[in-house]
Design a protein around this motif. Structure first.
Motif, mmCIF file in Angstrom:
data_model
loop_
_atom_site.group_PDB
_atom_site.id
_atom_site.type_symbol
_atom_site.label_atom_id
_atom_site.label_comp_id
_atom_site.label_asym_id
_atom_site.label_seq_id
_atom_site.Cartn_x
_atom_site.Cartn_y
_atom_site.Cartn_z
ATOM 1 N N ASN A 1 -23.576 13.678 -18.767
ATOM 2 C CA ASN A 1 -22.750 12.643 -19.368
ATOM 3 C C ASN A 1 -21.682 13.340 -20.203
ATOM 4 O O ASN A 1 -21.935 14.371 -20.808
ATOM 5 C CB ASN A 1 -23.644 11.759 -20.249
ATOM 6 C CG ASN A 1 -22.917 10.531 -20.757
ATOM 7 O OD1 ASN A 1 -21.869 10.651 -21.380
ATOM 8 N ND2 ASN A 1 -23.484 9.387 -20.498
ATOM 9 N N LYS A 2 -20.505 12.769 -20.241
ATOM 10 C CA LYS A 2 -19.408 13.383 -20.992
ATOM 11 C C LYS A 2 -19.794 13.610 -22.460
ATOM 12 O O LYS A 2 -19.539 14.660 -23.009
ATOM 13 C CB LYS A 2 -18.158 12.494 -20.944
ATOM 14 C CG LYS A 2 -17.480 12.495 -19.591
ATOM 15 C CD LYS A 2 -16.205 11.682 -19.584
ATOM 16 C CE LYS A 2 -16.435 10.198 -19.725
ATOM 17 N NZ LYS A 2 -17.128 9.584 -18.584
ATOM 18 N N ASN A 3 -20.414 12.621 -23.073
ATOM 19 C CA ASN A 3 -20.697 12.693 -24.500
ATOM 20 C C ASN A 3 -21.780 13.701 -24.838
ATOM 21 O O ASN A 3 -21.557 14.638 -25.586
ATOM 22 C CB ASN A 3 -21.138 11.334 -25.060
ATOM 23 C CG ASN A 3 -20.315 10.204 -24.495
ATOM 24 O OD1 ASN A 3 -19.233 10.416 -23.976
ATOM 25 N ND2 ASN A 3 -20.835 8.997 -24.583
ATOM 26 N N SER A 4 -22.975 13.500 -24.295
ATOM 27 C CA SER A 4 -24.069 14.362 -24.713
ATOM 28 C C SER A 4 -25.140 14.400 -23.652
ATOM 29 O O SER A 4 -25.211 13.540 -22.790
ATOM 30 C CB SER A 4 -24.663 13.792 -25.999
ATOM 31 O OG SER A 4 -25.202 12.515 -25.739
ATOM 32 N N HIS A 5 -25.963 15.425 -23.764
ATOM 33 C CA HIS A 5 -27.096 15.535 -22.855
ATOM 34 C C HIS A 5 -28.338 15.166 -23.656
ATOM 35 O O HIS A 5 -28.522 15.627 -24.772
ATOM 36 C CB HIS A 5 -27.212 16.964 -22.319
ATOM 37 C CG HIS A 5 -28.445 17.159 -21.506
ATOM 38 N ND1 HIS A 5 -28.623 16.546 -20.289
ATOM 39 C CD2 HIS A 5 -29.565 17.868 -21.744
ATOM 40 C CE1 HIS A 5 -29.821 16.880 -19.821
ATOM 41 N NE2 HIS A 5 -30.405 17.676 -20.674
ATOM 42 N N VAL A 6 -29.161 14.310 -23.107
ATOM 43 C CA VAL A 6 -30.368 13.875 -23.790
ATOM 44 C C VAL A 6 -31.516 14.756 -23.322
ATOM 45 O O VAL A 6 -31.604 15.090 -22.143
ATOM 46 C CB VAL A 6 -30.650 12.388 -23.471
ATOM 47 C CG1 VAL A 6 -31.925 11.928 -24.117
ATOM 48 C CG2 VAL A 6 -29.477 11.536 -23.921
ATOM 49 N N SER A 7 -32.384 15.153 -24.244
ATOM 50 C CA SER A 7 -33.480 16.034 -23.844
ATOM 51 C C SER A 7 -34.427 15.310 -22.888
ATOM 52 O O SER A 7 -34.465 14.085 -22.846
ATOM 53 C CB SER A 7 -34.237 16.530 -25.076
ATOM 54 O OG SER A 7 -34.767 15.438 -25.781
ATOM 55 N N GLU A 8 -35.174 16.101 -22.152
ATOM 56 C CA GLU A 8 -36.082 15.564 -21.137
ATOM 57 C C GLU A 8 -37.072 14.551 -21.714
ATOM 58 O O GLU A 8 -37.536 14.691 -22.841
ATOM 59 C CB GLU A 8 -36.911 16.711 -20.530
ATOM 60 C CG GLU A 8 -36.139 17.616 -19.614
ATOM 61 C CD GLU A 8 -35.970 17.066 -18.208
ATOM 62 O OE1 GLU A 8 -36.378 15.925 -17.920
ATOM 63 O OE2 GLU A 8 -35.397 17.795 -17.390
#
Length: 165
Positions: free
Chosen positions: A4-11
């Protein structure tokens, strides 16, 4: 792997399961609102609430848990659902019970990667959509997937139990 452009969410257990099964998904983090539900996430993400799918943990008359996947702007007719799945009755689980079954916090429940295996029922019209947004296993986090993944990974059975809100 698209980020995602904004942020990566942890697994989460949900995204681990999707990745392990090579299901392509997009990530849609948003500002979580207590009791905001699918209507809120749809509004902030600019999605049609009909394409945002709620994961509802319910139980039958014997307190056996089950999951219902429903359009964000529809509610479940528990009477129709019970009739279609051959149960005497179906009712929503209390939040703490739902949490125990799913392993997820209420508001962050995904049908993928649940602690306990439960039968999954999906409103049949969801399967007609090209893409859906569904909880990715954390509050304020939806994943965009092909709804057929719910059938392929969860064995979700189509039902017709939607009521307009």
């Amino acid at each position: 792997m698209s980020k995602n452009k904004n942020s990566h969410v942890s697994e989460t257990p949900a995204t681990q399961l999707l990745r392990a099964n090579k299901v392509a998904f997009t990530e849609h983090p948003y500002e979580y609102l207590e009791h905001g539900g699918a209507q809120h996430s749809a509004a902030v993400l600019g999605f049609d609430p009909f394409t945002v799918v709620k994961t509802l943990v319910m139980q039958d008359q014997d307190a056996k848990p089950l999951i219902v996947l429903m359009h964000g702007n529809r509610t479940v007719s528990t009477k129709n659902l019970a009739r279609q799945i051959g149960a005497k009755s179906v009712e929503p689980c209390k939040p703490e019970v739902a949490q125990r079954h799913s392993g997820y916090m209420v508001g962050g429940t995904s049908p993928f990667g649940t602690r306990r295996q439960m039968p999954v029922y999906i409103e049949s019209t969801i399967l007609e959509l090209p893409r859906i947004a569904i909880n990715g296993g954390r509050r304020g986090y939806l994943v965009g997937i092909d709804p057929q993944a719910c059938v392929a990974l969860l064995g979700a059975k189509p039902v017709q139990c939607a009521l307009a809100e």
